[in-house]
Design an enzyme around this catalytic site. Structure first.
Site, PDB file in Angstrom:
ATOM      1  N   ASP A   1       0.791  -1.225   0.000  1.00 49.69           N
ATOM      2  CA  ASP A   1       0.000   0.000   0.000  1.00 49.69           C
ATOM      3  C   ASP A   1       0.826   1.280   0.000  1.00 49.69           C
ATOM      4  OD1 ASP A   1      -2.702  -0.821  -0.139  1.00 49.69           O
ATOM      5  OD2 ASP A   1      -2.590  -1.558   1.915  1.00 49.69           O
TER       6      ASP A   1
ATOM      7  N   TYR B   1      -9.922  -0.014   3.951  1.00 38.43           N
ATOM      8  CA  TYR B   1      -9.331  -0.054   5.282  1.00 38.43           C
ATOM      9  C   TYR B   1      -8.982   1.318   5.804  1.00 38.43           C
ATOM     10  CZ  TYR B   1      -8.512  -4.481   7.456  1.00 38.43           C
ATOM     11  OH  TYR B   1      -8.678  -5.623   8.171  1.00 38.43           O
TER      12      TYR B   1
END
Ligand SMILES: *[C@@H]1O[C@H](CO)[C@@H](O)[C@H](O)[C@H]1NC(C)=O
Ligand SMILES: *[C@@H]1O[C@H](CO)[C@@H](O)[C@H](O)[C@H]1NC(C)=O
Ligand SMILES: *[C@@H]1O[C@H](CO)[C@@H](O)[C@H](O)[C@H]1NC(C)=O
Ligand SMILES: [Cu+2]
Length: 667
Positions: free
Chosen positions: A317, A405
């Site tokens: 990420d 998330y």
């Protein structure tokens, strides 16, 4: 509220007054972003419209120059030159450009020829995500499923690397259904694969392989305004603004609080960077260095579903999407307590102009009801001693929202000298649409847990790798493994048959410091072998690890080759300015040839050298029903704690805080 605004005002004043005299590690200012944009575009007049800025940030000056300049602030030597590091894409090539802001010129511009691609921009992801909505085969797939196109929203996923020889800059586009809910991640439209080429910005591959029901909207909302009674018992907020204002000072990007002094900066890729953290030693009457620079270096999130539509979901990420770019503006009173002070962050848009993230970080004093130290003594006749010091600490927080998330990343500075790193996982688990509505129907491995009818929460990991350039009382440090070993008593000299003792071992080269913690009882201490306490112990800081979750993928699996830096919980490398990103500078579709694991194969010497500690805190996540439709924060963390750094308890003489006198309240 009035006083909160006053404090913000005060903060802005500091910010403005320090603009002229920047700190060499300050992030680029909005005006510097504009200068970089003009210089880089100016150097390519013909094609400036086709150029995209994938990354713009401070080109960190050499550590030796920063340290020598800071140690002599009154000298006439100019501060280190302000430089920007820029990665652009132009005509399907990646350029690395260094811009000198003092001379307003380009120092170097090189085409990168290796594997992997730079950070993605938000703009190209947005452009790619709307392509399916006008793509006839996709419209046909939506019609075939009896869904309304107007309620379809698509996102962008990186594709990883699975041994292909050739690669193009592509993304896969997952789509979701928002009819009846804002929680789109709980309503995936499964079975469709869409590949977009980013250089041409068009769909290059499309297939619709299977029909699976879209999970229901019911119960997926997380907005309070959409909930019906009964509601849970109320929670009373108890924290308040201290009447005398915050006990810390932010001067430019420097934070000063209690015995701590450190610098905060913002980076598109790393998010929060803490630099030059030092702590005041009451006995020595001076500040002592602890950490030169620290930040999250990569965040690896592999999902455990090997099927066609899911196998590639193995995200890095930070290097693919950017923790800074995905930092969300913090909401006063909710994301941070009422006494928090906020600072902004800037990154470059795809066009190179500065984008602002307001309230990117918050800084606040935390009195969490913990006890810093205490002692009760009742054995002395006629005297009872009760000494207690409640703990107050200083927290710097950022929240990163990576599609479904939300990660809460805290740095907590304690007066006792500890730095605690908090990691909180919340938001929406990624679910896969399936035909099952009850676990009794499931006969094969479904790679996760049924969270709602037709929705499997897929198993996955979260590995946060921190790069911590510790300078414990100076930059020449060593890494000591203090192994706790069981000793047998065999000579009948004691009624005891065993005890444990500490057998210390100083790591000579990198391989000596690669540690898989698991259940091994070892204290890991970064010491300064040139400095001892008065009693002769080496001054140090030790790592107190957090949740131990090592990778379970096989070493030869492609995501694990790219994420090989998670193989050990701890690594030590000699300081090297260019070794910053544990998975490599170009993470998107990387092939694992520029990772911490590869650099360390040189097995360099690390004893009595400027060394960097890399630590990975990992979470294996088997989703459960409580994670639906939004998961309560799962917290973890680790600590760096002084170990023979001070001569004695550094908070022995800390007075308890003065009790807050509440206005309009009689005792
Ligand atoms: C810029 O991109 C467009 C569309 O991709 C292309 O038609 C044009 O030729 C490019 N311009 C230059 C100067 O390369
Ligand atoms: C630097 O200069 C200021 C003002 O002239 C003075 O107060 C301070 O003591 C000097 N600091 C050092 C380290 O020489
Ligand atoms: C720094 O690290 C890079 C990447 O590992 C390497 O290519 C370079 O040679 C190193 N520099 C020094 C001075 O060791
Ligand atoms: Cu998770």
């Amino acid at each position: 509220m009035a006083s909160l605004l006053q404090h913000l005002g005060l903060f802005l004043l500091f910010f403005v007054s320090c603009h002229s005299q920047y700190h060499p590690l300050d992030s680029l200012t909005p005006s510097e972003f504009h200068q970089v944009q003009a210089i880089v575009k100016g150097s390519n007049p013909g094609s400036s419209l086709n150029m995209t800025f994938q990354y713009v940030g401070l080109d960190e000056p050499d550590k030796s120059i920063v340290l020598s300049w800071l140690s002599n602030p009154n000298s006439t030597t100019p501060p280190p030159p302000r430089r920007a590091f820029v990665i652009t894409r132009l005509h399907s090539q990646t350029h690395e450009i260094i811009v000198d802001l003092s001379t307003q010129s380009i120092i170097s511009d090189e085409v990168y020829g290796g594997h992997g691609y730079p950070l993605l921009t938000s703009e190209e992801q947005t452009a790619a995500s709307v392509l399916p909505l006008t793509y006839p085969p996709f419209i046909a797939s939506i019609t075939k499923r009896s869904l309304k196109l107007s309620d379809v929203v698509c996102s962008t996923f990186t594709v990883g690397w699975f041994g292909e020889d050739k690669s193009r800059r592509v993304l896969k586009i997952p789509c979701f259904y928002t009819d009846g809910t804002a929680n789109l991640y709980m309503r995936p439209i499964e079975g469709v694969t869409i590949v977009v080429d980013l250089d041409d910005m068009k769909i290059i591959e499309y297939y619709d392989r299977l029909m699976v029901p879209v999970p229901e909207a019911e119960g997926t909302e997380c907005r309070l305004s959409k909930q019906n009674p009964p509601f849970g018992p109320p929670l009373n907020g108890v924290s308040a603004m201290p009447p005398d204002g915050p006990g810390f000072k932010i001067d430019g990007h420097n934070v000063r609080w209690a015995n701590w002094d450190f610098h905060i900066s913002f980076d598109a890729r790393a998010g929060l960077i803490i630099s030059l953290a030092s702590i005041y030693d009451l006995q020595k009457g001076t500040f002592r260095q602890v950490l030169y620079r620290g930040h999250v270096s990569e965040l690896f999130v592999p999902y455990m579903d090997p099927t066609e539509e899911w196998y590639y979901r193995t995200y890095f990420d930070e290097g693919e999407f950017g923790l800074g770019i995905c930092t969300v503006p913090l909401q006063p009173m909710l994301d941070c307590p009422p006494n928090a002070v906020f600072t902004d962050g800037y990154y470059a848009s795809q066009d190179g102009k500065p984008m602002s993230i307001s309230n990117a970080f918050c800084v606040y004093e935390q009195e969490a009801g913990r006890i810093m130290w205490r002692h009760t003594e009742t054995d002395i006749p006629g005297e009872e001693i009760k000494e207690v010091r409640p703990e107050v600490s200083l927290v710097v927080r950022m929240v990163v929202a990576l599609t479904n998330y939300d990660y809460i990343l805290d740095w907590e500075f304690k007066p006792s000298g500890s730095i605690k790193f908090g990691v909180g996982l919340t938001g929406i688990p990624a679910v896969k649409g399936v035909s099952y509505t009850h676990t009794d129907q499931i006969k094969e491995d479904v790679y996760g847990t049924l969270l709602a009818p037709n929705a499997i929460g897929v198993n996955h990991d979260h590995f946060f790798t921190y790069r911590l350039d510790l300078d414990v009382d100076g930059d020449a440090n060593s890494f000591v493994k203090a192994n706790l070993e069981t000793k047998r008593v065999t000579d009948n000299s004691s009624p005891r048959k065993s005890y444990w003792t500490v057998v210390s071992e100083t790591a000579k080269t990198e391989s000596d410091a690669q540690i898989q913690l698991r259940l091994k009882p070892v204290e890991q201490i970064v010491v300064n072998p040139n400095k001892k306490t008065k009693l002769g112990n080496y001054v140090g800081y030790r790592l107190i690890p957090g949740s131990l979750s090592s990778p379970l993928l096989s070493d030869d699996d492609y995501p694990q080759i790219r994420g090989a830096f998670t193989k050990y919980d701890v690594w030590i490398t000699p300081y090297n300015k260019s070794e910053k990103w544990a998975g490599g500078l170009y993470m998107d579709q990387s092939r694992g040839d520029d990772t911490l694991a590869v650099w360390s194969q040189r097995n360099r010497e690390i004893e009595n050298k400027d060394i960097v500690l890399w630590y990975t805190i990992g979470f294996h996540h088997v989703p459960c029903q409580e994670d639906f439709p939004v998961m309560p924060t799962l917290s973890g963390g680790f600590e760096l704690r002084p170990t023979n750094f001070f001569e004695n308890n550094p908070v022995l003489k800390t007075k308890p805080p003065t009790p807050v006198s509440w206005p309009n309240c009689t005792h």
